[in-house]
Design a protein around this motif. Structure first.
Motif, PDB file in Angstrom:
ATOM      1  N   GLY A   1       4.563  15.114 -16.099  1.00 17.82           N
ATOM      2  CA  GLY A   1       3.787  13.921 -15.801  1.00 17.82           C
ATOM      3  C   GLY A   1       2.927  13.962 -14.564  1.00 17.82           C
ATOM      4  O   GLY A   1       2.352  12.955 -14.176  1.00 17.82           O
ATOM      5  N   GLY A   2       2.797  15.119 -13.914  1.00 13.38           N
ATOM      6  CA  GLY A   2       1.949  15.218 -12.733  1.00 13.38           C
ATOM      7  C   GLY A   2       0.830  16.213 -12.944  1.00 13.38           C
ATOM      8  O   GLY A   2       0.655  16.768 -14.035  1.00 13.38           O
ATOM      9  N   TRP A   3       0.076  16.462 -11.852  1.00 17.14           N
ATOM     10  CA  TRP A   3      -1.057  17.372 -11.986  1.00 17.14           C
ATOM     11  C   TRP A   3      -0.611  18.803 -12.259  1.00 17.14           C
ATOM     12  O   TRP A   3      -1.338  19.579 -12.874  1.00 17.14           O
ATOM     13  CB  TRP A   3      -1.948  17.325 -10.737  1.00 17.14           C
TER      14      TRP A   3
ATOM     15  N   LEU B   1       0.840  -1.197   0.000  1.00 17.09           N
ATOM     16  CA  LEU B   1       0.000   0.000   0.000  1.00 17.09           C
ATOM     17  C   LEU B   1       0.874   1.246   0.000  1.00 17.09           C
ATOM     18  O   LEU B   1       1.959   1.264   0.577  1.00 17.09           O
ATOM     19  CB  LEU B   1      -0.882  -0.016   1.256  1.00 17.09           C
ATOM     20  N   GLY B   2       0.380   2.291  -0.650  1.00 13.75           N
ATOM     21  CA  GLY B   2       1.076   3.571  -0.617  1.00 13.75           C
ATOM     22  C   GLY B   2       0.167   4.684  -1.101  1.00 13.75           C
ATOM     23  O   GLY B   2      -0.894   4.427  -1.683  1.00 13.75           O
ATOM     24  N   SER B   3       0.576   5.925  -0.857  1.00 11.61           N
ATOM     25  CA  SER B   3      -0.200   7.088  -1.264  1.00 11.61           C
ATOM     26  C   SER B   3       0.578   7.892  -2.288  1.00 11.61           C
ATOM     27  O   SER B   3       1.799   8.045  -2.178  1.00 11.61           O
ATOM     28  CB  SER B   3      -0.499   7.966  -0.043  1.00 11.61           C
ATOM     29  N   MET B   4      -0.144   8.410  -3.293  1.00  8.32           N
ATOM     30  CA  MET B   4       0.484   9.213  -4.337  1.00  8.32           C
ATOM     31  C   MET B   4      -0.567  10.058  -5.034  1.00  8.32           C
ATOM     32  O   MET B   4      -1.764   9.818  -4.888  1.00  8.32           O
ATOM     33  CB  MET B   4       1.201   8.326  -5.367  1.00  8.32           C
ATOM     34  N   GLY B   5      -0.115  11.047  -5.804  1.00  7.69           N
ATOM     35  CA  GLY B   5      -1.038  11.842  -6.594  1.00  7.69           C
ATOM     36  C   GLY B   5      -1.761  10.972  -7.610  1.00  7.69           C
ATOM     37  O   GLY B   5      -1.207   9.999  -8.141  1.00  7.69           O
ATOM     38  N   ASP B   6      -3.007  11.327  -7.879  1.00  8.46           N
ATOM     39  CA  ASP B   6      -3.817  10.474  -8.747  1.00  8.46           C
ATOM     40  C   ASP B   6      -3.248  10.338 -10.159  1.00  8.46           C
ATOM     41  O   ASP B   6      -3.275   9.265 -10.746  1.00  8.46           O
ATOM     42  CB  ASP B   6      -5.269  10.963  -8.803  1.00  8.46           C
ATOM     43  N   LEU B   7      -2.706  11.412 -10.709  1.00 12.61           N
ATOM     44  CA  LEU B   7      -2.183  11.319 -12.068  1.00 12.61           C
ATOM     45  C   LEU B   7      -0.936  10.441 -12.116  1.00 12.61           C
ATOM     46  O   LEU B   7      -0.720   9.714 -13.096  1.00 12.61           O
ATOM     47  CB  LEU B   7      -1.876  12.705 -12.624  1.00 12.61           C
ATOM     48  N   ASN B   8      -0.115  10.482 -11.067  1.00  9.44           N
ATOM     49  CA  ASN B   8       1.019   9.562 -10.979  1.00  9.44           C
ATOM     50  C   ASN B   8       0.536   8.119 -10.985  1.00  9.44           C
ATOM     51  O   ASN B   8       1.095   7.259 -11.680  1.00  9.44           O
ATOM     52  CB  ASN B   8       1.826   9.820  -9.706  1.00  9.44           C
TER      53      ASN B   8
ATOM     54  N   TRP C   1      11.118  21.320 -18.018  1.00  5.83           N
ATOM     55  CA  TRP C   1      10.665  20.186 -17.213  1.00  5.83           C
ATOM     56  C   TRP C   1      11.701  19.896 -16.141  1.00  5.83           C
ATOM     57  O   TRP C   1      12.745  19.310 -16.404  1.00  5.83           O
ATOM     58  CB  TRP C   1      10.412  18.974 -18.097  1.00  5.83           C
ATOM     59  N   LEU C   2      11.399  20.309 -14.923  1.00  4.82           N
ATOM     60  CA  LEU C   2      12.346  20.214 -13.817  1.00  4.82           C
ATOM     61  C   LEU C   2      11.665  19.655 -12.567  1.00  4.82           C
ATOM     62  O   LEU C   2      10.497  19.965 -12.295  1.00  4.82           O
ATOM     63  CB  LEU C   2      12.919  21.597 -13.478  1.00  4.82           C
TER      64      LEU C   2
END
Length: 316
Positions: free
Chosen positions: A136-138, A79-86, A161-162
């Motif tokens: 690649g993120g929100w 289990l883990g937590s991350m941003g939805d788009l990731n 992109w940084l």
């Protein structure tokens, strides 16, 4: 040849042989949870909702969402937590993972910042300028969504992109003109470096994070996962009512000024929400657009990527 077997000795030997199996059967199950510094672990600790766990948590620490997702994909954690788009980006590549719970923040937590002395006053002023963002993120998605809302072609700006550490240095030294970023980085720039929020992504992105699990855990540790989801929701409810205490605790862990974290939490307004049909539809619209823009590599059927059963009955 005959043997005289002592009945009591036989019973004792049988009990000893069975003891390890019984102990294993009765031992609490272990839930392997991935944590990012200042994330799930600190929330559960400061809210004190995990003091009576009927199972053991084995924590693994990760510096960011990407390596955490790699570990989840490899079944090194449950289990883990991350941003939805990731999550959706990795899921679209065929990873055996599923989202079982969600939290939402206010869209103001994702924004574009400029330096305090910048001549940029409106989004239209970004034409021809260089903007830092994490690919690649929100904040990648929200930057494009903001530009589209303002009618600015993507070709009219220059993207840098940084990752956050590189972007912060480039932003402060003037190598980039603006930064598409999220909390608590925004609060750090505003309070410590005098930056200004140019605009934010309210109404443009779901602004959600997900609890995601490996598919094996869904069948092998479902009871523990359900308990963890409930405790996670209780912890976020506590955080809403105890923002100052939560901010002080997190600030001590991630070594940031308390006012920065307190401001960030005030902007975020993070709360646990159910993964219901409405959220699935909202995700689908956003992920389809993200895929069209190249933020997500493959199309995702969001309904297949989530398990709605874990948060049924959870109030929004």
């Amino acid at each position: 040849m005959s043997f005289n077997i002592d009945r009591r000795a036989l019973i004792g030997a049988t009990a000893l042989a069975a003891a390890p199996a019984i102990a294993r059967a009765q031992a609490p199950r272990t839930l392997r949870v991935g944590n990012q510094r200042g994330g799930l672990r600190s929330l559960l600790e400061v809210s004190r909702v995990a003091g009576d766990l009927p199972y053991r948590i084995e924590w693994s620490e990760f510096p960011a969402a990407q390596p955490l997702l790699e570990a989840l994909n490899a079944n090194a954690i449950d289990l883990g937590s991350m941003g939805d788009l990731n999550f959706f980006s990795v899921y679209s590549s065929g990873a055996p993972i599923k989202a079982i719970a969600a939290t939402r923040s206010d869209g103001a937590s994702q924004n574009i910042v400029v330096r305090g002395d910048s001549p940029i006053r409106t989004v239209a002023d970004l034409r021809g300028k260089r903007i830092a963002a994490a690919r690649g993120g929100w904040t990648h998605y929200s930057l494009l969504a903001i530009l589209q809302r303002e009618g600015i072609p993507f070709s009219d700006v220059r993207f840098a992109w940084l990752l956050p550490a590189e972007a912060a240095l480039a932003f402060r030294t003037g190598e980039v003109d603006a930064w598409s970023v999220w909390e608590p980085y925004t609060s750090l720039e505003v309070l410590n470096f005098g930056s200004r929020v140019l605009t934010d992504a309210r109404g443009l992105v779901p602004s959600a994070s997900l609890l995601a699990v490996h598919n094996d855990a869904l069948t092998q540790r479902r009871e523990q996962l359900q308990d963890f989801v409930r405790r996670n929701a209780r912890a976020w409810a506590w955080a809403q009512d105890n923002r100052q205490e939560y901010a002080r605790f997190t600030a001590s862990i991630i070594r940031q000024p308390v006012p920065v974290i307190e401001r960030a939490y005030g902007v975020n307004q993070t709360r646990a929400v159910p993964i219901d049909d409405a959220l699935v539809r909202e995700f689908q619209v956003a992920v389809d657009q993200a895929q069209a823009w190249g933020v997500v590599p493959q199309r995702v059927n969001v309904a297949e990527a989530v398990d709605q059963s874990f948060t049924r009955g959870l109030g929004s």
